[in-house]
Design a protein around this motif. Structure first.
Motif, PDB file in Angstrom:
ATOM      1  N   ASN A  51       0.849  -1.196   0.000  1.00 53.80           N
ATOM      2  CA  ASN A  51       0.000   0.000   0.000  1.00 53.80           C
ATOM      3  C   ASN A  51       0.887   1.249   0.000  1.00 53.80           C
ATOM      4  OD1 ASN A  51      -2.797  -1.284   0.685  1.00 53.80           O
ATOM      5  ND2 ASN A  51      -1.375  -2.166   2.181  1.00 53.80           N
ATOM      6  N   TRP A  53       0.913   5.427   0.306  1.00 51.36           N
ATOM      7  CA  TRP A  53       0.036   6.504   0.742  1.00 51.36           C
ATOM      8  C   TRP A  53       0.810   7.785   1.006  1.00 51.36           C
ATOM      9  CZ3 TRP A  53      -0.043   8.556   5.867  1.00 51.36           C
ATOM     10  CH2 TRP A  53       0.763   7.879   6.788  1.00 51.36           C
ATOM     11  N   THR A  55       0.056  12.285   2.213  1.00 51.39           N
ATOM     12  CA  THR A  55      -0.844  13.362   2.632  1.00 51.39           C
ATOM     13  C   THR A  55      -0.438  14.644   1.918  1.00 51.39           C
ATOM     14  OG1 THR A  55       0.570  13.920   4.522  1.00 51.39           O
ATOM     15  CG2 THR A  55      -1.203  12.337   4.913  1.00 51.39           C
ATOM     16  N   LEU A  67     -10.280  11.099   2.281  1.00 52.23           N
ATOM     17  CA  LEU A  67      -9.488  10.010   1.707  1.00 52.23           C
ATOM     18  C   LEU A  67      -9.792   9.847   0.228  1.00 52.23           C
ATOM     19  CD1 LEU A  67      -7.728   7.365   1.890  1.00 52.23           C
ATOM     20  CD2 LEU A  67      -9.871   6.176   2.444  1.00 52.23           C
ATOM     21  N   ASN A  69      -9.013   7.005  -2.526  1.00 53.05           N
ATOM     22  CA  ASN A  69      -8.529   5.624  -2.527  1.00 53.05           C
ATOM     23  C   ASN A  69      -8.963   4.864  -3.767  1.00 53.05           C
ATOM     24  OD1 ASN A  69      -9.947   2.672  -1.593  1.00 53.05           O
ATOM     25  ND2 ASN A  69      -7.723   2.843  -1.426  1.00 53.05           N
ATOM     26  N   VAL A 128      -5.700  12.688   1.957  1.00 48.69           N
ATOM     27  CA  VAL A 128      -4.869  11.495   2.089  1.00 48.69           C
ATOM     28  C   VAL A 128      -5.174  10.603   0.897  1.00 48.69           C
ATOM     29  CG1 VAL A 128      -4.370   9.423   3.434  1.00 48.69           C
ATOM     30  CG2 VAL A 128      -4.874  11.556   4.604  1.00 48.69           C
ATOM     31  N   VAL A 130      -4.503   6.780  -0.743  1.00 47.11           N
ATOM     32  CA  VAL A 130      -4.010   5.422  -0.522  1.00 47.11           C
ATOM     33  C   VAL A 130      -4.222   4.624  -1.801  1.00 47.11           C
ATOM     34  CG1 VAL A 130      -4.190   3.293   0.793  1.00 47.11           C
ATOM     35  CG2 VAL A 130      -4.551   5.486   1.940  1.00 47.11           C
ATOM     36  N   SER A 132      -4.152   1.181  -2.755  1.00 47.60           N
ATOM     37  CA  SER A 132      -4.215   0.016  -1.883  1.00 47.60           C
ATOM     38  C   SER A 132      -4.067  -1.304  -2.633  1.00 47.60           C
ATOM     39  CB  SER A 132      -5.511   0.017  -1.079  1.00 47.60           C
ATOM     40  OG  SER A 132      -6.632   0.125  -1.919  1.00 47.60           O
ATOM     41  N   LEU A 143      -6.745  -2.049   2.207  1.00 46.07           N
ATOM     42  CA  LEU A 143      -7.111  -0.769   2.819  1.00 46.07           C
ATOM     43  C   LEU A 143      -7.482  -0.936   4.282  1.00 46.07           C
ATOM     44  CD1 LEU A 143      -7.695   2.269   2.531  1.00 46.07           C
ATOM     45  CD2 LEU A 143     -10.025   1.664   1.835  1.00 46.07           C
ATOM     46  N   MET A 146      -4.800  -0.356   6.636  1.00 47.34           N
ATOM     47  CA  MET A 146      -4.226   0.987   6.642  1.00 47.34           C
ATOM     48  C   MET A 146      -4.966   1.960   7.551  1.00 47.34           C
ATOM     49  SD  MET A 146      -1.680   0.665   4.716  1.00 47.34           S
ATOM     50  CE  MET A 146      -1.255   2.401   4.672  1.00 47.34           C
ATOM     51  N   ILE A 150      -2.966   5.427   8.702  1.00 45.76           N
ATOM     52  CA  ILE A 150      -3.156   6.752   8.124  1.00 45.76           C
ATOM     53  C   ILE A 150      -3.937   7.624   9.105  1.00 45.76           C
ATOM     54  CG2 ILE A 150      -3.089   5.833   5.777  1.00 45.76           C
ATOM     55  CD1 ILE A 150      -6.132   6.052   5.679  1.00 45.76           C
TER      56      ILE A 150
END
Length: 354
Positions: A51, A53, A55, A67, A69, A128, A130, A132, A143, A146, A150
């Motif tokens: 994963n 990620w 910010t 988020l 994703n 954020v 991600v 995933s 996810l 995570m 996160i």
């Protein structure tokens, strides 16, 4: 093209992802390509297993967090492919390749969108992103793993192919293992308690049973027997028949309520859920994120298919370029202009709330 550099780079990244096999739990190669994107744009990132990620630059713990994703794993290609699933080809505006539609187009569009907003100060939300792993297998290292790593999430956009329409609710999933019992015997002798014959009435019950509560957005709970297994030899009546039952849960029920109902009413010797963690999910139609999409001419609907929304406890919107009906099909593809539109609409929607 509204964002030419980002769009072209996103398509280039998608081609690399397609050409790199990334079955669930085997996403090391695609993770590296995603890392390279963030390095190219000088965006600090972290990697937890497969994963990736990051910010936004001006992350502020006092602000709510949004988020973004999508996933970079794929299913295995089916036998119907006429094209090499790991070779990118473009024909008549279609980019072919395994994972192009589900969910590579969504992922690269969200990565491009995050990159667009990364350096902006004074946003109303933190961002954020991600990318995933293990979404297709609902694996333990996706996810869900995570969410304790996160920052706390207040709302999410989950990138899945929706033709950039607004999926404001999604059905949950419970898979049950059910058992129908009988009396084992030699096939040559009379047996009024044959487990296979007993299964006829059980199958009819599953076919005809309906849950009372419907949902305005997601409709009825859908229950389907998807697997059946019994017997090992032609001359022996087995002691039991094993069934697998797939239940798609609307937002009128919790997963625990579905389990309670079936364990009380299903005419099986045993019916056991494999997991209760894949819940239905939704976001209020009045949420600013949904209203931003509606203002741009997008329509709302309820999605019958499962995504990583199922592991989120916050309001979440499923939204992305591509068409869900192409997912897991032979010669999977996404239109290049869908990616262009996806990036443009993601940015426009977020501009209205950020």
């Amino acid at each position: 093209m509204k964002h030419p550099e980002l769009t072209n780079e996103a398509i280039a990244l998608l081609k690399k992802l397609i050409e790199t096999p990334s079955f669930s739990s085997e996403e090391q190669g695609t993770a590296k390509h995603i890392e390279n994107w963030f390095q190219q744009y000088q965006i600090p990132f972290k990697r937890t297993k497969n994963n990736i990620w990051a910010t936004n630059l001006y992350f502020d713990e006092k602000k709510p967090t949004l988020l973004l994703n999508s996933h970079h794993d794929t299913v295995k290609p089916n036998n119907g492919y006429t094209k090499d699933p790991f070779r990118t080809t473009v024909e008549n505006g279609k980019l072919y390749g395994l994972g192009s539609n589900d969910a590579g187009g969504c992922l690269v569009s969200l990565i491009a969108t995050f990159t667009h907003f990364y350096h902006q100060a004074d946003l109303q939300y933190n961002l954020v992103i991600v990318a995933s792993a293990e979404e297709e297998s609902s694996g333990e290292n996706g996810l869900n793993s995570m969410l304790s790593i996160i920052p706390k999430i207040d709302v999410a956009i989950v990138g899945e192919p929706t033709l950039m329409q607004l999926a404001i609710a999604e059905k949950g999933l419970i898979v049950f293992d059910a058992t129908v019992t009988g009396t084992p015997s030699h096939a040559a002798h009379p047996n009024t308690d044959n487990a296979i014959y007993n299964t006829i009435d059980v199958l009819k019950w599953f076919q005809e049973f309906s849950f009372k509560k419907s949902s305005a957005v997601l409709g009825d709970v859908k229950m389907t027997v998807t697997q059946i297994n019994a017997g090992k030899q032609h001359n022996a009546v087995p002691a039991n028949v094993n069934l697998v039952v797939d239940v798609r849960v609307n937002d009128a029920y919790t997963n625990k309520e579905i389990v309670s109902i079936l364990q009380k009413k299903a005419p099986c010797s045993e019916i056991i859920p494999r997991s209760l963690r894949l819940n239905s999910s939704s976001i209020p139609k009045k949420h600013p994120l949904v209203q931003a999409g509606i203002a741009l001419g997008r329509e709302t609907y309820g999605s019958p298919t499962l995504s990583d929304q199922a592991v989120l406890s916050c309001p979440s919107l499923k939204l992305g370029p591509g068409d869900s009906r192409r997912s897991h099909t032979a010669d999977e593809f996404i239109y290049l202009n869908e990616i262009e539109e996806g990036i443009d609409l993601y940015i426009k929607i977020l501009e209205k709330i950020l």
